[in-house]
Design a protein around this motif. Structure first.
Motif, short mmCIF file in Angstrom:
data_model
loop_
_atom_site.label_atom_id
_atom_site.label_comp_id
_atom_site.label_asym_id
_atom_site.label_seq_id
_atom_site.Cartn_x
_atom_site.Cartn_y
_atom_site.Cartn_z
N PHE A 125 0.94 -1.13 0.11
CA PHE A 125 0.10 0.13 0.01
C PHE A 125 0.94 1.30 0.00
N MET A 126 2.03 1.20 -0.45
CA MET A 126 2.96 2.24 -0.53
C MET A 126 2.74 3.11 -1.62
N PRO A 127 3.12 4.42 -1.80
CA PRO A 127 3.66 5.17 -2.81
C PRO A 127 4.74 4.56 -3.57
N ALA A 128 5.05 4.76 -4.84
CA ALA A 128 6.29 4.46 -5.50
C ALA A 128 7.30 5.04 -4.72
N TYR A 129 8.69 4.44 -4.69
CA TYR A 129 9.73 4.89 -3.86
C TYR A 129 10.85 4.28 -4.60
N GLU A 130 12.08 4.95 -3.92
CA GLU A 130 13.35 4.45 -4.50
C GLU A 130 14.34 4.06 -3.42
N TRP A 131 14.73 2.68 -3.32
CA TRP A 131 15.91 2.62 -2.37
C TRP A 131 16.79 1.58 -2.78
N HIS A 132 18.09 1.32 -2.20
CA HIS A 132 18.77 0.46 -2.42
C HIS A 132 19.05 0.35 -4.19
N GLY A 133 19.20 1.47 -4.69
CA GLY A 133 19.39 1.59 -6.00
C GLY A 133 18.23 0.94 -7.00
N ALA A 134 17.15 0.84 -6.53
CA ALA A 134 15.98 0.11 -7.39
C ALA A 134 14.56 0.76 -6.91
N MET A 135 13.78 0.71 -7.99
CA MET A 135 12.35 1.54 -7.83
C MET A 135 11.63 0.61 -7.38
N VAL A 136 10.83 0.70 -6.32
CA VAL A 136 9.48 0.03 -5.67
C VAL A 136 8.29 0.42 -6.30
N PRO A 137 7.53 -0.16 -7.01
CA PRO A 137 6.25 0.47 -7.64
C PRO A 137 5.35 0.89 -6.61
N GLY A 138 4.54 1.81 -7.08
CA GLY A 138 3.25 2.26 -5.92
C GLY A 138 2.25 1.10 -6.06
N ALA A 139 1.55 1.17 -4.67
CA ALA A 139 0.57 0.06 -4.70
C ALA A 139 -0.43 0.58 -3.77
N ALA A 165 9.01 19.56 6.54
CA ALA A 165 8.87 18.90 7.73
C ALA A 165 8.34 17.50 7.44
N ARG A 166 7.26 17.79 6.84
CA ARG A 166 6.35 16.41 6.59
C ARG A 166 7.07 15.50 5.63
N ILE A 167 7.91 16.00 4.73
CA ILE A 167 8.55 15.34 3.43
C ILE A 167 9.58 14.67 4.34
N ALA A 168 10.27 15.38 5.26
CA ALA A 168 11.63 14.68 5.91
C ALA A 168 10.97 13.60 6.75
N SER A 169 9.86 13.73 7.62
CA SER A 169 9.30 12.84 8.44
C SER A 169 8.94 11.54 7.59
N TYR A 170 8.32 11.93 6.41
CA TYR A 170 8.19 10.62 5.65
C TYR A 170 9.22 9.85 5.23
N GLN A 171 10.59 10.38 4.84
CA GLN A 171 11.65 9.74 4.50
C GLN A 171 12.06 8.96 5.23
N ARG A 172 11.75 8.88 6.75
CA ARG A 172 12.21 7.88 7.45
C ARG A 172 11.70 6.63 7.08
N ARG A 173 10.57 6.26 6.53
CA ARG A 173 9.92 5.13 5.95
C ARG A 173 10.72 4.57 4.90
N ILE A 174 11.51 5.28 3.92
CA ILE A 174 12.09 4.75 2.98
C ILE A 174 13.72 5.08 2.84
N THR A 175 14.16 5.33 4.14
CA THR A 175 15.63 5.41 4.33
C THR A 175 16.33 4.00 4.50
N PRO A 176 17.20 3.59 3.75
CA PRO A 176 17.88 2.12 4.18
C PRO A 176 18.76 2.53 5.41
N ASN A 177 18.96 1.42 6.03
CA ASN A 177 19.82 1.28 7.21
C ASN A 177 21.17 1.40 6.72
N VAL A 178 21.95 2.11 7.47
CA VAL A 178 23.43 2.12 7.23
C VAL A 178 24.28 0.92 7.66
N VAL A 179 24.92 0.24 6.84
CA VAL A 179 25.42 -1.03 7.12
C VAL A 179 27.00 -0.81 7.40
#
Length: 416
Positions: free
Chosen positions: A82-96, A402-416
Protein backbone atom coordinates in the motif's frame (compact mmCIF):
# COMPACT_ATOMS: atom_id res chain seq x y z
CA UNK A 1 17.29 5.50 13.34
CA UNK A 2 16.98 1.86 12.32
CA UNK A 3 14.34 1.24 9.68
CA UNK A 4 12.68 -2.11 10.53
CA UNK A 5 11.27 -2.40 6.99
CA UNK A 6 14.77 -2.53 5.48
CA UNK A 7 15.20 -6.27 5.92
CA UNK A 8 16.02 -9.25 3.66
CA UNK A 9 12.42 -10.50 3.44
CA UNK A 10 11.09 -7.13 2.28
CA UNK A 11 13.87 -6.61 -0.25
CA UNK A 12 13.39 -10.13 -1.64
CA UNK A 13 9.63 -9.51 -1.98
CA UNK A 14 10.27 -6.24 -3.83
CA UNK A 15 12.56 -8.14 -6.22
CA UNK A 16 9.79 -10.69 -6.79
CA UNK A 17 7.27 -7.92 -7.51
CA UNK A 18 9.59 -6.30 -10.06
CA UNK A 19 10.03 -9.69 -11.74
CA UNK A 20 6.26 -10.22 -11.93
CA UNK A 21 5.79 -6.78 -13.47
CA UNK A 22 8.11 -7.81 -16.31
CA UNK A 23 6.00 -10.84 -17.18
CA UNK A 24 4.55 -10.28 -20.69
CA UNK A 25 1.15 -11.50 -19.47
CA UNK A 26 0.79 -8.57 -17.07
CA UNK A 27 -0.27 -5.86 -19.52
CA UNK A 28 -3.49 -7.51 -20.76
CA UNK A 29 -4.51 -8.08 -17.14
CA UNK A 30 -3.83 -4.46 -16.24
CA UNK A 31 -5.88 -3.41 -19.27
CA UNK A 32 -8.79 -5.59 -18.10
CA UNK A 33 -8.72 -3.91 -14.69
CA UNK A 34 -8.79 -0.47 -16.34
CA UNK A 35 -11.72 -1.60 -18.49
CA UNK A 36 -13.67 -2.97 -15.52
CA UNK A 37 -13.36 0.31 -13.65
CA UNK A 38 -14.20 2.39 -16.73
CA UNK A 39 -17.34 0.33 -17.44
CA UNK A 40 -18.37 0.38 -13.79
CA UNK A 41 -18.07 4.14 -13.40
CA UNK A 42 -19.43 4.99 -16.85
CA UNK A 43 -20.66 8.57 -17.09
CA UNK A 44 -20.26 9.06 -13.33
CA UNK A 45 -16.48 9.29 -13.72
CA UNK A 46 -15.43 12.95 -13.47
CA UNK A 47 -13.52 14.16 -16.51
CA UNK A 48 -10.48 15.06 -14.40
CA UNK A 49 -10.25 11.42 -13.22
CA UNK A 50 -10.46 9.68 -16.60
CA UNK A 51 -6.73 10.12 -17.38
CA UNK A 52 -5.91 8.46 -14.03
CA UNK A 53 -7.65 5.14 -14.69
CA UNK A 54 -4.50 3.45 -15.99
CA UNK A 55 -2.54 4.56 -12.92
CA UNK A 56 -5.36 3.27 -10.71
CA UNK A 57 -5.24 -0.13 -12.43
CA UNK A 58 -1.44 -0.23 -12.20
CA UNK A 59 -1.31 0.45 -8.46
CA UNK A 60 -4.26 -1.85 -7.82
CA UNK A 61 -2.52 -4.72 -9.60
CA UNK A 62 0.79 -3.94 -7.87
CA UNK A 63 -0.99 -4.21 -4.53
CA UNK A 64 -1.98 -7.78 -5.36
CA UNK A 65 1.56 -8.55 -6.57
CA UNK A 66 2.83 -7.56 -3.13
CA UNK A 67 0.12 -9.67 -1.50
CA UNK A 68 1.14 -12.66 -3.60
CA UNK A 69 4.77 -12.08 -2.60
CA UNK A 70 3.58 -12.30 1.02
CA UNK A 71 1.22 -15.23 0.53
CA UNK A 72 3.47 -18.26 1.14
CA UNK A 73 1.96 -19.62 4.36
CA UNK A 74 4.54 -22.39 4.67
CA UNK A 75 7.48 -19.98 4.44
CA UNK A 76 6.02 -16.75 5.80
CA UNK A 77 7.66 -13.35 5.59
CA UNK A 78 6.38 -9.87 6.33
CA UNK A 79 5.90 -7.72 3.23
CA UNK A 80 5.01 -4.02 3.29
CA UNK A 81 2.22 -3.01 0.89
CA UNK A 82 0.00 0.00 0.00
CA UNK A 83 2.94 2.41 -0.47
CA UNK A 84 3.48 5.19 -3.01
CA UNK A 85 6.32 4.44 -5.42
CA UNK A 86 9.79 4.98 -3.95
CA UNK A 87 13.44 4.24 -4.62
CA UNK A 88 15.97 2.68 -2.31
CA UNK A 89 18.96 0.33 -2.58
CA UNK A 90 19.34 1.54 -6.16
CA UNK A 91 16.00 0.14 -7.32
CA UNK A 92 12.49 1.47 -7.85
CA UNK A 93 9.62 0.01 -5.83
CA UNK A 94 6.29 0.43 -7.66
CA UNK A 95 3.36 2.20 -6.05
CA UNK A 96 0.55 0.06 -4.64
CA UNK A 97 -2.02 2.49 -3.22
CA UNK A 98 -5.65 1.49 -3.39
CA UNK A 99 -8.89 1.25 -1.46
CA UNK A 100 -8.55 4.32 0.76
CA UNK A 101 -5.06 3.41 1.97
CA UNK A 102 -4.16 5.29 5.14
CA UNK A 103 -1.14 7.66 4.92
CA UNK A 104 -0.35 7.05 8.61
CA UNK A 105 -0.18 3.26 8.37
CA UNK A 106 2.67 0.89 7.75
CA UNK A 107 0.77 -2.05 6.24
CA UNK A 108 2.40 -5.48 6.37
CA UNK A 109 1.17 -8.94 5.42
CA UNK A 110 2.38 -12.47 6.04
CA UNK A 111 0.86 -15.66 4.67
CA UNK A 112 -1.08 -17.74 7.23
CA UNK A 113 -2.84 -21.09 6.76
CA UNK A 114 -5.44 -22.76 8.94
CA UNK A 115 -3.88 -25.96 10.26
CA UNK A 116 -0.34 -24.58 10.65
CA UNK A 117 1.22 -22.94 13.72
CA UNK A 118 3.25 -19.75 13.81
CA UNK A 119 5.23 -17.59 16.19
CA UNK A 120 5.61 -13.84 15.76
CA UNK A 121 8.30 -11.88 17.60
CA UNK A 122 7.93 -8.13 17.86
CA UNK A 123 9.93 -5.35 19.44
CA UNK A 124 9.91 -1.58 19.55
CA UNK A 125 12.26 -0.09 16.96
CA UNK A 126 11.75 3.54 18.02
CA UNK A 127 8.81 5.58 19.19
CA UNK A 128 5.78 3.32 19.61
CA UNK A 129 3.01 3.79 17.02
CA UNK A 130 -0.21 5.28 18.36
CA UNK A 131 -2.15 2.13 17.53
CA UNK A 132 -1.10 -1.31 16.26
CA UNK A 133 -3.39 -4.09 15.12
CA UNK A 134 -2.74 -7.71 14.19
CA UNK A 135 -5.66 -9.10 12.19
CA UNK A 136 -6.22 -12.48 10.57
CA UNK A 137 -7.89 -11.94 7.19
CA UNK A 138 -9.81 -14.58 5.26
CA UNK A 139 -9.51 -12.96 1.83
CA UNK A 140 -6.93 -11.33 -0.44
CA UNK A 141 -8.81 -8.06 -0.22
CA UNK A 142 -8.05 -8.11 3.56
CA UNK A 143 -11.59 -6.93 4.38
CA UNK A 144 -12.75 -10.12 6.12
CA UNK A 145 -11.26 -9.87 9.61
CA UNK A 146 -11.81 -13.05 11.65
CA UNK A 147 -9.51 -12.42 14.64
CA UNK A 148 -7.76 -9.30 15.89
CA UNK A 149 -5.32 -8.20 18.60
CA UNK A 150 -4.36 -4.61 19.31
CA UNK A 151 -1.30 -3.32 21.10
CA UNK A 152 -3.19 -2.45 24.28
CA UNK A 153 -4.34 -6.08 24.52
CA UNK A 154 -0.82 -7.50 24.31
CA UNK A 155 1.39 -8.56 27.18
CA UNK A 156 4.71 -6.78 26.61
CA UNK A 157 8.08 -7.61 28.10
CA UNK A 158 9.95 -4.99 30.11
CA UNK A 159 12.38 -4.68 27.19
CA UNK A 160 9.64 -3.69 24.74
CA UNK A 161 9.30 -7.13 23.12
CA UNK A 162 6.35 -9.50 22.78
CA UNK A 163 5.46 -12.84 21.22
CA UNK A 164 2.20 -13.79 19.48
CA UNK A 165 1.21 -17.38 18.79
CA UNK A 166 -1.07 -18.24 15.87
CA UNK A 167 -2.74 -21.62 15.35
CA UNK A 168 -6.12 -23.32 14.92
CA UNK A 169 -6.78 -23.72 18.66
CA UNK A 170 -8.54 -21.28 21.00
CA UNK A 171 -6.37 -19.25 23.34
CA UNK A 172 -7.42 -21.35 26.36
CA UNK A 173 -5.69 -18.97 28.74
CA UNK A 174 -2.76 -18.16 26.48
CA UNK A 175 -1.92 -14.48 26.24
CA UNK A 176 -1.08 -12.91 22.87
CA UNK A 177 -2.82 -15.54 20.77
CA UNK A 178 -4.71 -15.49 17.46
CA UNK A 179 -6.84 -18.43 16.33
CA UNK A 180 -6.99 -19.21 12.63
CA UNK A 181 -10.22 -20.15 10.87
CA UNK A 182 -10.85 -22.19 7.72
CA UNK A 183 -9.89 -19.99 4.80
CA UNK A 184 -7.45 -17.73 6.67
CA UNK A 185 -5.04 -16.18 4.17
CA UNK A 186 -3.00 -13.47 5.89
CA UNK A 187 -1.84 -11.88 9.07
CA UNK A 188 -2.46 -8.20 8.33
CA UNK A 189 -0.55 -5.73 10.51
CA UNK A 190 -1.24 -2.01 10.70
CA UNK A 191 1.13 0.33 12.57
CA UNK A 192 -0.85 3.60 12.77
CA UNK A 193 1.48 6.55 13.39
CA UNK A 194 0.21 9.89 14.69
CA UNK A 195 3.66 11.54 14.76
CA UNK A 196 5.61 10.66 11.63
CA UNK A 197 8.81 12.18 13.00
CA UNK A 198 8.92 10.06 16.16
CA UNK A 199 6.81 6.92 15.78
CA UNK A 200 8.33 3.91 14.04
CA UNK A 201 6.80 0.64 12.83
CA UNK A 202 7.53 -2.38 14.99
CA UNK A 203 10.41 -4.69 14.17
CA UNK A 204 8.61 -7.95 13.34
CA UNK A 205 9.61 -11.48 12.41
CA UNK A 206 7.47 -14.57 11.88
CA UNK A 207 8.16 -18.29 11.60
CA UNK A 208 5.99 -21.32 10.93
CA UNK A 209 6.49 -24.01 13.58
CA UNK A 210 7.15 -27.58 12.49
CA UNK A 211 8.06 -29.06 9.14
CA UNK A 212 6.91 -27.22 6.03
CA UNK A 213 4.23 -28.95 3.99
CA UNK A 214 5.58 -27.64 0.67
CA UNK A 215 8.66 -25.98 -0.80
CA UNK A 216 8.67 -22.17 -1.18
CA UNK A 217 6.42 -20.93 -3.96
CA UNK A 218 8.10 -19.54 -7.07
CA UNK A 219 7.48 -16.48 -9.22
CA UNK A 220 5.03 -18.30 -11.49
CA UNK A 221 2.84 -19.34 -8.57
CA UNK A 222 2.99 -15.81 -7.12
CA UNK A 223 1.97 -14.40 -10.50
CA UNK A 224 -0.99 -16.75 -10.76
CA UNK A 225 -2.16 -15.91 -7.25
CA UNK A 226 -1.75 -12.18 -7.80
CA UNK A 227 -3.54 -11.92 -11.12
CA UNK A 228 -6.37 -14.32 -10.26
CA UNK A 229 -7.18 -12.54 -7.01
CA UNK A 230 -6.71 -9.05 -8.42
CA UNK A 231 -9.26 -9.73 -11.15
CA UNK A 232 -11.66 -11.26 -8.63
CA UNK A 233 -11.30 -8.38 -6.16
CA UNK A 234 -11.80 -5.49 -8.59
CA UNK A 235 -15.53 -5.68 -7.91
CA UNK A 236 -15.15 -5.56 -4.13
CA UNK A 237 -12.86 -2.53 -4.31
CA UNK A 238 -15.19 -0.86 -6.80
CA UNK A 239 -17.91 -1.32 -4.17
CA UNK A 240 -15.67 0.22 -1.46
CA UNK A 241 -15.16 3.30 -3.63
CA UNK A 242 -18.85 3.56 -4.38
CA UNK A 243 -19.70 3.65 -0.68
CA UNK A 244 -18.10 7.11 -0.66
CA UNK A 245 -18.73 8.45 -4.14
CA UNK A 246 -22.43 7.56 -3.93
CA UNK A 247 -22.82 9.97 -1.02
CA UNK A 248 -24.43 13.27 -1.89
CA UNK A 249 -21.86 15.82 -3.02
CA UNK A 250 -20.45 18.10 -0.29
CA UNK A 251 -21.79 16.01 2.58
CA UNK A 252 -20.32 13.78 5.26
CA UNK A 253 -21.69 10.75 7.09
CA UNK A 254 -22.18 10.83 10.86
CA UNK A 255 -19.40 9.04 12.75
CA UNK A 256 -20.09 5.32 13.21
CA UNK A 257 -18.20 2.15 14.26
CA UNK A 258 -16.82 0.31 11.24
CA UNK A 259 -17.77 -3.03 12.79
CA UNK A 260 -21.39 -2.17 12.01
CA UNK A 261 -20.52 -2.15 8.29
CA UNK A 262 -18.90 -5.60 8.48
CA UNK A 263 -15.70 -4.58 6.66
CA UNK A 264 -12.19 -3.38 7.43
CA UNK A 265 -10.70 -2.82 10.88
CA UNK A 266 -13.50 -3.85 13.20
CA UNK A 267 -12.35 -1.74 16.15
CA UNK A 268 -12.35 1.53 14.21
CA UNK A 269 -14.74 4.46 14.16
CA UNK A 270 -15.11 6.37 10.89
CA UNK A 271 -16.80 9.15 8.99
CA UNK A 272 -16.54 9.79 5.27
CA UNK A 273 -17.23 12.58 2.82
CA UNK A 274 -17.62 13.30 -0.88
CA UNK A 275 -16.68 16.74 -2.21
CA UNK A 276 -16.88 18.64 -5.48
CA UNK A 277 -15.17 21.97 -4.94
CA UNK A 278 -14.97 25.07 -7.08
CA UNK A 279 -11.72 27.09 -7.16
CA UNK A 280 -12.82 29.26 -4.22
CA UNK A 281 -14.87 26.73 -2.25
CA UNK A 282 -13.86 25.50 1.20
CA UNK A 283 -15.16 22.74 3.45
CA UNK A 284 -14.63 23.05 7.20
CA UNK A 285 -14.35 19.67 8.94
CA UNK A 286 -14.91 20.10 12.69
CA UNK A 287 -14.30 16.99 14.79
CA UNK A 288 -13.57 15.84 18.31
CA UNK A 289 -10.52 13.54 18.62
CA UNK A 290 -12.51 12.09 21.54
CA UNK A 291 -9.45 10.91 23.50
CA UNK A 292 -8.79 8.22 20.90
CA UNK A 293 -5.25 6.88 20.80
CA UNK A 294 -5.24 7.63 17.08
CA UNK A 295 -7.38 10.10 15.11
CA UNK A 296 -6.78 11.45 11.61
CA UNK A 297 -8.37 12.78 8.44
CA UNK A 298 -7.20 12.01 4.92
CA UNK A 299 -8.24 12.97 1.43
CA UNK A 300 -8.20 10.53 -1.45
CA UNK A 301 -8.73 11.20 -5.10
CA UNK A 302 -12.18 10.32 -6.46
CA UNK A 303 -10.78 6.89 -7.42
CA UNK A 304 -10.10 6.20 -3.71
CA UNK A 305 -6.30 6.32 -3.71
CA UNK A 306 -4.43 8.33 -1.09
CA UNK A 307 -3.66 11.79 -2.43
CA UNK A 308 0.16 12.05 -2.63
CA UNK A 309 0.51 12.50 1.12
CA UNK A 310 4.28 12.04 0.81
CA UNK A 311 4.61 15.39 -1.01
CA UNK A 312 1.58 17.49 0.00
CA UNK A 313 -0.53 18.00 3.14
CA UNK A 314 -3.48 15.91 2.01
CA UNK A 315 -3.88 14.29 5.44
CA UNK A 316 -3.49 15.35 9.06
CA UNK A 317 -3.42 13.36 12.27
CA UNK A 318 -4.52 14.89 15.54
CA UNK A 319 -0.83 15.19 16.48
CA UNK A 320 -0.08 17.07 13.24
CA UNK A 321 -3.04 19.43 13.64
CA UNK A 322 -3.50 22.70 15.48
CA UNK A 323 -6.11 21.99 18.17
CA UNK A 324 -8.46 24.75 19.30
CA UNK A 325 -8.87 25.60 23.01
CA UNK A 326 -12.20 23.75 23.12
CA UNK A 327 -10.35 20.53 22.25
CA UNK A 328 -11.78 20.27 18.75
CA UNK A 329 -9.88 20.13 15.48
CA UNK A 330 -11.03 22.21 12.54
CA UNK A 331 -9.61 21.44 9.11
CA UNK A 332 -10.19 23.18 5.80
CA UNK A 333 -10.44 21.29 2.50
CA UNK A 334 -9.73 23.54 -0.48
CA UNK A 335 -8.18 23.42 -3.94
CA UNK A 336 -5.80 26.29 -3.17
CA UNK A 337 -3.99 27.33 -0.01
CA UNK A 338 -6.42 29.24 2.23
CA UNK A 339 -3.68 30.22 4.70
CA UNK A 340 -5.04 27.95 7.43
CA UNK A 341 -2.41 25.75 9.10
CA UNK A 342 -4.91 22.85 9.09
CA UNK A 343 -5.33 22.85 5.31
CA UNK A 344 -6.09 19.60 3.47
CA UNK A 345 -4.69 20.03 -0.03
CA UNK A 346 -6.69 18.49 -2.91
CA UNK A 347 -3.76 19.01 -5.29
CA UNK A 348 -6.07 21.23 -7.30
CA UNK A 349 -8.57 18.45 -7.91
CA UNK A 350 -12.23 19.37 -7.72
CA UNK A 351 -13.48 15.86 -6.86
CA UNK A 352 -12.13 14.26 -3.70
CA UNK A 353 -13.20 11.80 -1.03
CA UNK A 354 -12.53 12.11 2.72
CA UNK A 355 -11.99 9.52 5.45
CA UNK A 356 -11.91 10.37 9.17
CA UNK A 357 -10.72 7.58 11.47
CA UNK A 358 -10.68 7.10 15.23
CA UNK A 359 -8.77 4.10 16.66
CA UNK A 360 -7.86 2.89 20.14
CA UNK A 361 -10.88 4.72 21.50
CA UNK A 362 -10.91 5.18 25.26
CA UNK A 363 -13.51 3.15 27.16
CA UNK A 364 -16.07 5.57 28.51
CA UNK A 365 -14.52 8.40 26.53
CA UNK A 366 -16.35 11.11 24.66
CA UNK A 367 -18.47 9.96 21.72
CA UNK A 368 -16.98 10.42 18.28
CA UNK A 369 -18.58 13.17 16.22
CA UNK A 370 -17.91 15.43 13.26
CA UNK A 371 -19.66 18.32 11.51
CA UNK A 372 -19.28 19.96 8.11
CA UNK A 373 -19.72 23.56 7.01
CA UNK A 374 -19.46 24.47 3.34
CA UNK A 375 -18.16 27.97 2.74
CA UNK A 376 -15.70 29.92 0.61
CA UNK A 377 -12.08 30.82 1.18
CA UNK A 378 -12.81 34.54 1.57
CA UNK A 379 -15.31 33.79 4.37
CA UNK A 380 -13.01 31.56 6.44
CA UNK A 381 -11.91 34.39 8.76
CA UNK A 382 -15.47 34.82 9.96
CA UNK A 383 -16.41 31.12 9.85
CA UNK A 384 -13.46 29.86 11.91
CA UNK A 385 -12.72 30.59 15.60
CA UNK A 386 -10.40 33.43 16.60
CA UNK A 387 -7.97 30.77 17.86
CA UNK A 388 -7.39 29.43 14.32
CA UNK A 389 -3.71 29.19 13.38
CA UNK A 390 -2.89 30.92 10.09
CA UNK A 391 0.35 30.57 8.10
CA UNK A 392 2.11 32.51 5.37
CA UNK A 393 3.95 31.07 2.36
CA UNK A 394 7.25 30.59 4.23
CA UNK A 395 5.54 28.87 7.15
CA UNK A 396 3.64 26.61 4.75
CA UNK A 397 6.88 25.65 3.02
CA UNK A 398 8.41 24.80 6.40
CA UNK A 399 5.43 22.60 7.31
CA UNK A 400 5.67 20.72 4.00
CA UNK A 401 9.44 20.38 4.32
CA UNK A 402 9.08 18.86 7.79
CA UNK A 403 6.36 16.53 6.52
CA UNK A 404 8.51 15.26 3.66
CA UNK A 405 11.48 14.75 5.97
CA UNK A 406 9.33 12.77 8.40
CA UNK A 407 7.97 10.60 5.61
CA UNK A 408 11.51 9.87 4.38
CA UNK A 409 12.12 7.86 7.55
CA UNK A 410 9.95 5.12 6.02
CA UNK A 411 12.10 4.71 2.91
CA UNK A 412 15.58 5.41 4.26
CA UNK A 413 17.88 2.35 4.06
CA UNK A 414 19.82 1.32 7.12
CA UNK A 415 23.50 2.17 7.18
CA UNK A 416 25.57 -1.00 6.95
Amino acid sequence: MTNPIDNPGQLAAETDVRAMRLDPRIEPIRARITKYYAIGYGDRLPDECRPHLDALADEFLNNWLFKAAASDSQHPRFVRDFMPAYEWHGAMVPGARTGGDNPDNCYRLAGIEHGSSYRLIGRLAGGKPANISFALANNYGTSQTVEILEDHQLQWGADGTFEITIDESPAAGRANHLMTHPGTKFLFVRDSMMDWAEETPLDLSIERLGEAKAPPIGIDEMFERATKNALNDVFQYFWFQNMLSSQAVNTILPAYPLASAGVGLATQGVSSGHFRLGPDDAAIIDYDPAEAGYAAVELTDWLYRSLDYHTVQSSLTAAQSAIDPDGRIRLVIARRDPGVANWLDTRGQANVLMILRWQAMKAGGRPINVTLKMTTIDRLKSDLPDSTVWVDADERAALIGARIASYQRRITPNVV
